[in-house]
Design an enzyme around this catalytic site. Sequence first.
Site, PDB file in Angstrom:
ATOM      1  N   ILE A 143     107.121  37.815  -0.298  1.00  0.00           N
ATOM      2  CA  ILE A 143     106.183  37.737   0.829  1.00  0.00           C
ATOM      3  C   ILE A 143     106.249  36.353   1.462  1.00  0.00           C
ATOM      4  CG2 ILE A 143     103.734  37.825   1.485  1.00  0.00           C
ATOM      5  CD1 ILE A 143     103.463  39.979  -0.716  1.00  0.00           C
ATOM      6  N   HIS A 160     106.999  37.683  -6.385  1.00  0.00           N
ATOM      7  CA  HIS A 160     105.685  37.861  -7.009  1.00  0.00           C
ATOM      8  C   HIS A 160     105.705  38.905  -8.120  1.00  0.00           C
ATOM      9  CE1 HIS A 160     103.546  35.416  -4.055  1.00  0.00           C
ATOM     10  NE2 HIS A 160     104.336  35.962  -3.143  1.00  0.00           N
ATOM     11  N   GLU A 190     103.653  39.276 -10.314  1.00  0.00           N
ATOM     12  CA  GLU A 190     102.272  39.716 -10.528  1.00  0.00           C
ATOM     13  C   GLU A 190     101.891  40.878  -9.619  1.00  0.00           C
ATOM     14  OE1 GLU A 190     103.274  36.982  -9.100  1.00  0.00           O
ATOM     15  OE2 GLU A 190     102.025  36.394  -7.400  1.00  0.00           O
ATOM     16  N   CYS A 222     106.044  31.722  -6.050  1.00  0.00           N
ATOM     17  CA  CYS A 222     105.997  31.495  -4.607  1.00  0.00           C
ATOM     18  C   CYS A 222     105.400  30.119  -4.287  1.00  0.00           C
ATOM     19  CB  CYS A 222     105.244  32.641  -3.928  1.00  0.00           C
ATOM     20  SG  CYS A 222     105.565  32.746  -2.173  1.00  0.00           S
TER      21      CYS A 222
END
Lengths: 197, 305
Positions: free
Chosen positions: A132, A168, A170, A77
């Site tokens: 996001i 993402h 993660e 991101c």
Amino acid sequence: MTIGVLAIQGDYDAHRLRLEELGVSTVLVKKPEQLDGVDAIVIPGGESSTMLKFLERDGFLEKLRDFVRLKPSFGTCAGAILLAKEVENPSQESLGVMDMCVRRNAYGRQLDSNIFEADTTIPGGPLEMVFIRAPKISKLGKDVQVLATYGDDPVLVRQNNMMAATFHPELSQDKRVHEAFVQLVRASLENPVKQKS
Amino acid sequence: MSERNGNNGLRLKTGLAEMLKGGVIMDVTDAKQAEIAERAGAVAVMALERVPSQIRAEGGVARMASPKKIREIMDTVSIPVMAKCRIGHFAEAQVLQELGVDYIDESEVLTPADELHHVDKHAFKIPFVCGARDLGEALRRIAEGAAMIRTKGEAGTGDVVHAVKHMRQIVKDMRQLTVMGEEELYAQAKELRAPYELVRMVAKSGKLPVPNFSAGGIATPADAALVRQLGAEAVFVGSGIFMSDSTTFAPAAEAEIRARAIVRATTHFDDPKVLLETSAECTGAMKGLAIAAMAEADMLQKRGW
């Protein structure tokens, strides 16, 4: 093997936890001199404009740029934005190392954040992708390999020993993207890149 | 936890809070201040009609900011924009969601609209942050759907003492849970007036199930470092950046220096060398209002149930 996670701000802790789950030791990197002790760097999600404020002082940006030219890097991101050669919406400074153009907040605001599943060239079936306020890769150089797409958009890419995701990994349970990066780091330790002029 | 827009909904909501960690969220009242905040390295801005110290000084009913003003700020900066709604005022929250702000703060700084109920935050796609003074209050807000908790502190004072008090209380309450036996958790849930499932979750993990930020009186780089060292994952700075006293704005250049210094101190919260540099850079801080000299009835933190 020690992987640094840029920890100016953002979800660096999620990356640290994931790498430690994979048995990798990590260092949270907040200052340029800490790059000397790591074999690779992860640039996390967060606000790229905030991270730049820190990178623009004490020679951090130059030091990080030299680092990612020689050693593996993975940006998610905001991290993908910082690795890109060109940034739009708005145009801003970056490390300028990956041959691509990234458009910030390209899908809209938080209301447009979403979780999807899409195919990837990483074995093991479709990948969950948490987007996001995500950026979009709007142009891609010919040397950049696409590892996953969502719709028509490349969302996970690789160029030599640099990886970037607009989502993402993660924040998902699936560990495959980080595993792929750790493999890349392992390979680079066996075959380090020679200093180029 | 029951989440009406599903587990993925909650993951997206807390996901944005993850991106803000380690950063500073700044109160701004117009596009110009928002620009200064972004330039100084804020991770987000809170769009307001008046900052808390002005609300406190001027009195009257404090409501959601005008959509026109919030829109102007959203159009100016590339970082997330938050806005406040009154406690329990779900219609203001609906307006803010329709406007497309990135986070809603159901805030005690505004005049409450409901003396019993908070907004049912599960009913919204936009994430909410809520204030808390202790673990029970934090877990009640999380049960209602809050995706981020911040200490209440005492907004608009520039006095950090209650931000510290509330952060210490939340951390202490959590630590206590981790050493309790399974059978004790039921009674403790009653004591905390919080759902048992959430109490058990905290007992197992030792932390809140959503990010835990700090707000309410943070005015200097050292204040920000203090709450970070006490466990806050990011900080909100309200009146402390743009005000020189309760109702007077500081000169823009001075505000920008303060903003930059607080941003740097928040990241390097555990490095006294940087804290010295950032503290030395700041010329003057908000005059402020000592909480110890304040009547209880004037405290905003008492709002919320």
